[in-house]
Design a protein around this motif. Structure first.
Motif, PDB file in Angstrom:
ATOM      1  N   ASN A  55     -26.928  -5.672  -5.212  1.00 44.78           N
ATOM      2  CA  ASN A  55     -25.855  -5.053  -4.382  1.00 44.78           C
ATOM      3  C   ASN A  55     -26.676  -4.142  -3.266  1.00 44.78           C
ATOM      4  N   GLN A  56     -27.980  -4.443  -2.430  1.00 41.64           N
ATOM      5  CA  GLN A  56     -28.346  -4.212  -1.600  1.00 41.64           C
ATOM      6  C   GLN A  56     -28.663  -5.364  -0.213  1.00 41.64           C
ATOM      7  N   THR A  57     -28.373  -4.511   1.185  1.00 41.69           N
ATOM      8  CA  THR A  57     -28.873  -5.151   2.214  1.00 41.69           C
ATOM      9  C   THR A  57     -30.168  -4.720   3.163  1.00 41.69           C
ATOM     10  N   SER A  58     -30.389  -5.820   3.547  1.00 39.81           N
ATOM     11  CA  SER A  58     -31.975  -5.981   4.446  1.00 39.81           C
ATOM     12  C   SER A  58     -31.131  -4.351   5.501  1.00 39.81           C
ATOM     13  N   GLY A  65     -26.905 -10.424   5.199  1.00 39.66           N
ATOM     14  CA  GLY A  65     -27.397  -9.352   4.726  1.00 39.66           C
ATOM     15  C   GLY A  65     -28.674  -9.248   4.637  1.00 39.66           C
ATOM     16  N   ASN A  66     -29.464 -10.260   4.997  1.00 38.20           N
ATOM     17  CA  ASN A  66     -30.548 -10.800   4.529  1.00 38.20           C
ATOM     18  C   ASN A  66     -31.571 -11.432   5.534  1.00 38.20           C
ATOM     19  N   TRP A 114     -33.590 -12.682  -1.017  1.00 37.85           N
ATOM     20  CA  TRP A 114     -33.889 -11.656  -2.895  1.00 37.85           C
ATOM     21  C   TRP A 114     -31.957 -12.178  -2.668  1.00 37.85           C
ATOM     22  N   VAL A 163     -27.684 -11.180  -2.792  1.00 39.47           N
ATOM     23  CA  VAL A 163     -27.087 -10.469  -1.960  1.00 39.47           C
ATOM     24  C   VAL A 163     -25.202 -11.032  -2.941  1.00 39.47           C
ATOM     25  N   ALA A 164     -24.925 -10.342  -3.479  1.00 36.35           N
ATOM     26  CA  ALA A 164     -23.769  -9.723  -3.820  1.00 36.35           C
ATOM     27  C   ALA A 164     -22.601 -10.184  -2.957  1.00 36.35           C
ATOM     28  N   THR A 222     -20.948  -7.286  -1.728  1.00 39.41           N
ATOM     29  CA  THR A 222     -22.466  -6.383  -0.888  1.00 39.41           C
ATOM     30  C   THR A 222     -22.470  -6.722   0.976  1.00 39.41           C
TER      31      THR A 222
END
Lengths: 399, 348, 251, 225, 305
Positions: free
Chosen positions: A106-109, D135-136, D181, D183-184, D187
């Motif tokens: 549960n983390q974004t860039s 998101g990455n 990594w 990402v859920a 998220t």
């Protein structure tokens, strides 16, 4: 033409005892943050006793609180994607030191690499992403630890903008409402290298190899110490308090020789966009401004970095130097990876130097690490995994 | 009974004020925090004073001799004012000295607590204290005063020297927005002295604006025309290690619009002047105003630059802002006259 | 005005390409290293443009000359350039900057301006207005000496070559004969510039020449002669120029 | 578009004015552009200044000149030479932030979809895609020899047997190849909301419509999963 | 040695004035004589260097000073009058440089010595004909001698560069009056005394680019066309000069300039002393007006000369 600067090996350990004059320089953002908290404008993620904070002095003499325990890992996309040994080494040390943490999906860039490279975002977007990630740590009751220097720099800037601008706070609050979160701001923005720095003597106790013959050159990360510089650690025992102390601190604590070179302040040439789409500039910068001085002036065995982009840029761009007669080569790794090596972490499984382009084997040999044995073991391990074996993890998701 | 006047600070301004008052028959108490009088010029062993390059000893020595030999002046060495109270139009002041504490009533007070040299160590970009060959204006003054013009790192004569102006002045990072007025002149003076000692040496001054105002300009012209001192426009951004034990000054030549990275044997930082800790201390103890730059604030900067905002307390010298020794002495005289008038008026 | 963004030959993928001089771009068209094809942009390097030394010997050299003796005075106020007759015509002609480069011994930078540096018209406005009497007009003469000594190859370029050739005609006449034959100067220069044909081929030229022949002025030139005993002066001058020991020395 | 000999596009003065006003309206502008002593410290430390005729001092001077034409000169290429290292901001005695101003100007160039910005961002679209859709910003499988011949033969190592090698990394979050990594999806959805609200998707639509379409498809998939 | 009489002055003609620009030479002498001073040419003169010898160290100083030395030894005159501004510049420059710098004087004297000539000591002055006549006789004398005033002729005075610039050379030690280096006015006053209407046009001291007229026509033509058109647009009938180098650029090259920049740049050019000669009663033939390429004769005829 650069000439060897052999007599500058003592510079890093030089100390000084000047006095910072209290009350001058830039206004302290922390006080304003606490005022906002008192007014109920924002929530603050405080560093509590359970975080086992240690203190370090920053550029203008403030004391910065660095939490060492109960941390939430805010990973870096470049590290995880490209230099996996980087975050693994951090976790490895946390396990060694018996510290609590969470590393989760549960983390974004932080999205700041993209922003500084392309301009395709805006302060509202950046701040909202930052607050989202901060809030995730907050709801878990942990303190966020940022792995990437650009995240670190960007979040420092976002914290300042949020504290100083009500309009921005309101915008971000609106967005947070939509995703069921709140506006929280950490008391301090902390980079993993600061965590390493304050624990450097603890880490040095785990040392397995003698590094006294190893000449280290340090490349500090711009977004660590140039963006919002007043928030950065300077130590009067290191470079007489004139240059940021992180990374140099751990190298010294491990007993390595830190050599100065003439382009210490220069960036790595990453340039955000340049590393991907205009490597003409990046590679010229790397070879001419960093690697050549490091090798010619300092005769360096290893270049130690403290950030994702620097490690990638400095490592990947050395090979092409051959095209224009740059024969200088030096292995590149982050401070925490170097420390992990020194403390006996496996070259392949933990420090993961196999992903690096520049030849790191002579360094291992100089330190006395049997990398060939590690390689054999790693290959066997891969075969095991291929056959359906399970990964030996440093960490498992919390249930 | 003669008037009693207190002078705080035994630098050029304070000494001159005390001497003038003593000549008028006033009984002067001079409180000095150091074990000697003469102020910063004495402390840092200034060698020559601009504009006429007369030995500092001629000026400061003369002031000290006069003060020490005048029986109307009582000098309290290594002392400080510990208590300060207004008593009608007079002041009850407690002075603590190594000999003990005494409280006296004064008709008026002159504050001449002077300035502090900016400490370049607090501005990291200049690498002061990191490299032995990076020294500042007062270090060089002291070195030259002792007859030493060589590099601190190896004792050999420098082949080239960089003088960097505006260190600790005109810089928001260190909190000093103002111009320190004298560093430009001191720097060209030092450049001349260096060149006179080592004519073969190359001296470069890195500047943003050269402010050798008034007749001090003569020194600047002399430095260029007679001593071939080269000025380079551009503030130095970084100082790093260079080849052969040199230090490299990096910056932008704003005239050529290109980067320079030049190795020097010695770098002199023209550090500016600050109000120092004594200014807020005086402001607190005496209840007088401090300005936004950290110096004591005159009641009216144009009409009465030597008066504080409080009647009976007068200001002289660099405690009100950066200035040259000559200006400090002039102000000492002006403050003395005004302190005397005030004391006379309110003597009864 | 261009309808397309100008494209450079080398380093064309660099966005801010026009902020780099062409000669600082190093690129191999075809290159294979360790079996990897890194042709073209994959091996492009940009050279730095850092000034890493000040060459004071150069300054001393200029200071010794008659025209450059006041180089140490200049404080770069820019009055010379502001007054200059030539600067409005050629923006890159900047006496202030030229003097500065000479002071710092920055030959690298100076070389970039050799193509305009000779255009000074000698009007002395700069010298009139210079607050420190640096005499920038004569400093441009010093610059010519510098160019001659340090960039002799630049003198081969067309505009400079003409300037140099014409100067030589002047020199030969004045030092050789003690007097100047304007007609010969004109025809000689035209010849050097490869424009001899114009002399009688172009109406404007022809008219002037015929007019001067008609009114007798053309022939007066022939009677100009040489001052008696000039050979003594000539010998003394030659001796001086051989042994002067500065940039002005004739080789 | 027409260009002058320096590669600067030719537009009406009114437009230049509009752009400059837009920059000045940014809430950070006042803080980034205070005053300029023209001392050159910023440029003295500036890394790209060593290679490009690029100078943060000039950026500040042009902004302080209040002349929209001068500011416009930087919009096409000049601003893209900056490395965004913020050496200038760290060192400026006036506490300006030339690097920050450049970020503002870049934002405008992108928001407005200037041709120059499109040109700059074209090769960057893979990163934009990863970032906005997942998101990455980066993924291990992006590092392919075709795109990075100048990183040498070793780059091949990374792309061989990638899933296995990723699996060997002793961090569960890292054992994927299409993202740095894992990402859920929940998220990611939060991030979409943020980008929607902040107008980031809108910017991408302007500057690269086809990329926008792809991103939207992915987002729809994630949202409906 | 024959010393000059009181009403005589030593005169340096120079190469141009003895040949192509004889009109300037002859009219100067005529006018001076009329005003009561006879200009006596120095014997065995040599070229001043015409600004092209500056890169030759002290040689550039020696060339003019050799003539000063001749004036002193042959005519007994410390001072030397000349009409050419370039010569004037070279002379004043040399005198000034050796005066303020002993090493240069030594350098020059080394050449004098080697040439078997007497050593030079800087005690005399070079005088420009305009400044000389103004200071010795003045505009009053001009008015007195004017028998045929130039009434109705609009004249733009053009001083050029080196007559007045740089003042550190040109007007050092000149008495009793110095002309203004930025706004010279001696010619204005002379022309007014001649009865002409003086035109102000702004380019009085702008350079003609004459120095590079041979090798850099481009620059010179641009500068000349500016001056000519400005004067013409200000209403001038003709441009008055005091320097043969300026004439080379503005007069001789005028047809080419007109060809390139158009009729705006077409303006008759004439020497100041020629105009003075006409006003003093000499014929246009005596003043050799027809020598000028730009054909001032036509307008003069229209105005009755």
């Amino acid at each position: 033409m650069a000439v060897e600067i052999k007599n500058r090996l003592d510079l890093a350990a030089k100390s000084s005892d000047y006095m910072h004059i209290a009350g001058r320089k830039i206004e302290n953002i922390h006080e304003e943050l606490l005022e906002l908290e008192a007014k109920g404008e924002v929530k603050v993620i405080h560093i509590k006793d359970e975080n086992k904070p240690l203190y370090a002095e920053t550029l203008f003499g403030w004391k910065k609180k660095i939490p060492t325990n109960k941390l939430w890992h805010h990973k870096s996309c470049g590290q995880c994607g490209n230099i996996p040994g980087y975050p693994v080494s951090v976790l490895w040390f946390m396990n060694k030191l018996g510290l609590e943490y969470i590393d989760e999906r549960n983390q974004t860039s932080c999205t700041a690499w993209n922003y500084h490279g392309s301009g395709t975002s805006n302060p509202v977007g950046l701040a909202a992403v930052a607050v989202r990630n901060w809030h995730r740590a907050y709801e878990l009751g942990l303190f966020p630890l940022f792995h990437c220097a650009t995240t670190f720099g960007d979040y420092k800037e976002m914290r300042n903008l949020l504290v100083e601008n009500k309009e921005l706070r309101d915008e971000v609050k609106k967005i947070m409402n939509k995703i069921g979160r709140e506006l929280v701001i950490p008391e301090e923005i902390v980079h993993y290298s600061e965590w390493v720095h304050v624990l450097r003597f603890e880490i040095a106790k785990l040392k397995k190899y003698d590094l006294s013959d190893v000449i280290v050159t340090v490349h500090p990360a711009c977004h660590c110490y140039k963006m919002i510089p007043e928030d950065c650690i300077y130590d009067k025992e290191i470079y007489a308090g004139k240059r940021t102390a992180v990374s140099t601190g751990i190298a010294l604590a491990l007993g390595a020789k830190v050599a100065d070179y003439s382009t210490w302040y220069d960036c790595c040439g990453f340039g955000f966009r340049h590393i991907l789409t205009e490597r003409e500039a990046s590679r010229s910068f790397v070879m001419d401004r960093k690697i050549r001085p490091m090798v010619r002036e300092a005769n360096s065995d290893v270049c130690i970095t403290q950030d994702t982009g620097c490690t990638t840029t400095l490592d990947k761009n050395q090979w092409i130097g051959k095209a224009m007669g740059y024969t200088e080569q030096v292995p590149v790794m982050s401070d925490v990876m170097f420390a992990a090596l020194a403390c006996g972490a496996d070259v392949f499984k933990i420090v993961q130097l196999q992903w690096h382009t520049t030849d790191w084997r002579p360094l291992c040999e100089k330190i006395g690490i049997d990398w060939k044995k590690s390689e054999e073991e790693y290959k066997a391990y891969l075969e095991e995994l291929r056959a359906g074996g399970k990964t030996v993890n440093l960490y498992e998701y919390p249930s | 009974m003669p008037e009693n006047i207190l002078v705080i600070g035994g630098g050029p301004a304070g000494l001159h004020a005390a001497n003038e008052l003593a000549e008028l028959g006033v009984s002067v108490s001079l409180v000095e925090r150091d074990a000697f009088i003469g102020g910063n010029p004495k402390k840092f062993k200034y060698k020559f004073l601009f504009p006429d390059l007369q030995p500092a000893e001629n000026v400061i020595g003369e002031l000290i001799k006069k003060a020490e030999s005048n029986k109307n002046i009582r000098i309290y060495y290594s002392s400080e004012v510990t208590d300060f109270k207004e008593n009608g139009k007079k002041f009850d002041v407690t002075i603590k000295s190594p000999k003990g504490t005494e409280t006296k009533t004064f008709n008026s007070v002159i504050v001449a607590t002077g300035f502090e040299h900016f400490d370049p160590a607090t501005d990291s970009k200049y690498s002061y204290q990191l490299f032995d060959d990076v020294i500042d204006i007062k270090d060089l003054e002291k070195m030259m005063g002792e007859g030493n013009f060589n590099r601190p790192s190896n004792g050999k004569p420098p082949r080239n020297v960089a003088i960097i102006l505006c260190v600790g002045s005109r810089d928001r990072h260190v909190g000093n927005q103002y111009c320190s007025r004298v560093c430009c002149t001191v720097s060209v003076k030092q450049a001349i002295e260096l060149k006179e000692h080592f004519p073969e040496m190359e001296v470069y001054i890195f500047y943003m604006d050269i402010r050798t105002y008034g007749f001090y300009e003569d020194l600047y012209w002399k430095a260029m025309e007679e001593h071939d001192v080269q000025i380079v426009k551009g503030r130095v951004a970084e100082i790093t290690s260079g080849p052969d034990n040199t230090v490299i000054c990096k910056g932008e030549d704003t005239l050529l619009r290109g980067p320079f990275e030049i190795p020097f044997d010695m770098v002199v930082l023209a550090s500016g002047m600050e109000g120092g800790p004594q200014s807020p201390e005086m402001s607190k103890k005496l209840g007088i105003e401090l300005d936004e730059h950290g110096f004591l604030k005159p009641a009216n900067i144009t009409l009465s630059p030597f008066k504080s905002n409080k009647d009976g307390i007068f200001l002289a010298g660099a405690c009100t802002g950066p200035k040259a020794i000559v200006d400090a002495i002039v102000e000492g005289g002006a403050a003395a006259m005004n302190a005397y008038i005030y004391a006379k008026k309110n003597a009864q | 005005m261009l309808n397309e963004r100008p494209v450079a030959e080398k380093g064309e993928h660099i966005i801010a390409r026009h902020l780099i001089e062409d000669d600082r771009i190093k690129e191999e068209k075809n290159l294979v290293i360790d079996g990897v094809d890194v042709s073209g942009r994959w091996n492009t390097f940009i050279e730095t443009r850092v000034d890493s030394e000040y060459d004071r010997s150069f300054f001393e050299e200029i200071k010794k000359t008659v025209v450059g003796s006041r180089i140490n005075r200049c404080w770069q106020c820019g009055m010379c350039t502001a007054s200059c007759t030539v600067t409005p015509l050629y923006r890159r002609f900047n006496p202030r900057a030229f003097i500065y480069m000479m002071q710092l011994g920055n030959l690298k930078e100076l070389k970039k301006y050799v193509d305009v540096a000779w255009r000074c018209v000698g009007c002395y406005k700069c010298s009139q207005r210079c607050p420190k009497q640096v005499n920038p007009a004569e400093m441009m003469e010093a610059l010519a000496l510098v160019v001659k000594k340090y960039f002799p190859e630049e003198l081969e370029k067309k505009a400079l070559k003409i300037d140099e050739d014409v100067k030589k005609i002047y020199e030969e006449m004045i030092l050789g004969r003690g007097r100047l034959d304007l007609a010969k100067l004109h025809t000689g220069s035209m010849r050097k510039m490869g424009r001899s044909k114009e002399l009688l081929g172009k109406k404007i030229e022809r008219d002037a020449i015929f007019k001067m022949i008609k009114d007798g002025r053309a022939f007066s030139v022939l009677r100009l002669g040489t001052p008696p005993k000039w050979h003594n002066s000539k010998k003394a001058i030659d001796k001086y120029l051989k042994n002067i020991g500065t940039l002005e020395e004739s080789l | 578009m027409e260009y002058d000999e320096n590669g600067v596009s030719i537009v009406p003065f009114e437009f230049k004015k509009e752009i400059f006003e837009e920059a000045k309206k940014d809430f950070r502008y006042e803080e980034y552009v205070r005053g300029c002593l023209n001392c050159g410290v910023c440029t003295g430390g500036c890394p790209p200044h060593r290679f490009f005729d690029f100078s943060p001092r000039i950026v500040l001077q042009k902004c302080k000149s209040n002349d929209p034409a001068l500011v416009w000169e930087m919009m096409d290429e000049y601003i893209w030479a900056c490395f965004q290292c913020f050496t200038c901001a760290m060192i400026c005695p006036f506490l300006n932030s030339p690097g920050g101003v450049i970020a503002i100007l870049r934002e405008i160039a992108v928001r407005r979809g200037f041709e120059s910005a499109k040109r700059v961002l074209k090769p960057y679209s893979r990163v934009l895609l990863k970032l906005t859709a997942y998101g990455n910003q980066l993924s291990p499988d992006m590092i392919q020899p075709d795109f990075f011949p100048d990183w040498g033969p070793h780059i091949g190592y990374a792309s061989q047997d990638l899933p296995l090698k990723r699996k060997a990394i002793p961090m569960p979050t890292l054992q994927v190849t299409n993202l740095a990594w894992d990402v859920a999806p929940e998220t990611m959805k939060e991030l979409y909301t943020i980008f929607d609200e902040a107008g980031v998707f809108k910017i991408i639509e302007v500057v690269d419509p086809s990329l926008y379409e792809i991103i939207m498809d992915i987002i729809d998939d994630v949202r409906s999963s | 040695m024959e010393n000059l009489k009181e009403n005589q002055a030593a005169y340096y003609p120079g190469c141009a004035l003895l040949t192509i620009d004889r009109a300037y030479n002859n009219s100067s002498k005529m006018v001076a004589k009329k005003m009561g001073i006879e200009l006596v040419e120095i014997p065995d003169y040599n070229c001043c260097g015409i600004g092209e010898m500056k890169s030759k160290g002290c040689v550039s100083l020696y060339l003019p000073l050799r003539n000063m030395e001749i004036a002193k030894t042959k005519l007994g005159s410390k001072n030397l009058v000349m009409a050419c501004s370039v010569c004037y510049h070279e002379f004043t420059r040399s005198i000034q440089r050796v005066r303020e710098d002993k090493s240069m004087l030594d350098g020059v004297n080394a050449i004098f010595k080697d040439a078997g000539e007497e050593e030079y000591s800087p005690d005399g002055e070079a005088r420009h004909i305009l400044e000389f006549l103004y200071n010795e006789k003045g505009p009053g004398e001009v008015r007195k001698n004017t028998v045929k005033p130039l009434n109705g002729i609009k004249i733009a005075p053009y001083y050029g560069c080196l007559y007045s610039r740089p003042s550190m050379y040109t007007f050092m030690g000149k008495k009793p009056v110095m002309d203004d280096p930025e706004y010279p006015h001696f010619m204005h006053e002379f022309l007014e005394s001649l009865g002409a209407e003086v035109i102000h046009y702004g380019n009085e001291v702008q350079c003609c680019g004459g120095r590079n007229v041979v090798q850099d026509e481009e620059t010179s033509f641009k500068l000349c066309s500016q001056t000519l058109s400005k004067a013409k647009n200000a209403g001038a009938d003709m441009l008055a000069l005091i320097c043969p180098k300026c004439a080379g650029a503005l007069d001789v090259n005028q047809p080419k300039i007109v060809e390139k920049f158009g009729k705006d740049s077409e303006l008759p050019v004439v020497y100041l002393t020629q105009l003075m000669a006409l006003a003093f009663g000499f014929s246009s033939k005596e003043a050799e007006i027809s020598d000028m390429i730009s054909n001032p004769l036509k307008i003069l005829k229209e105005k009755g000369f």
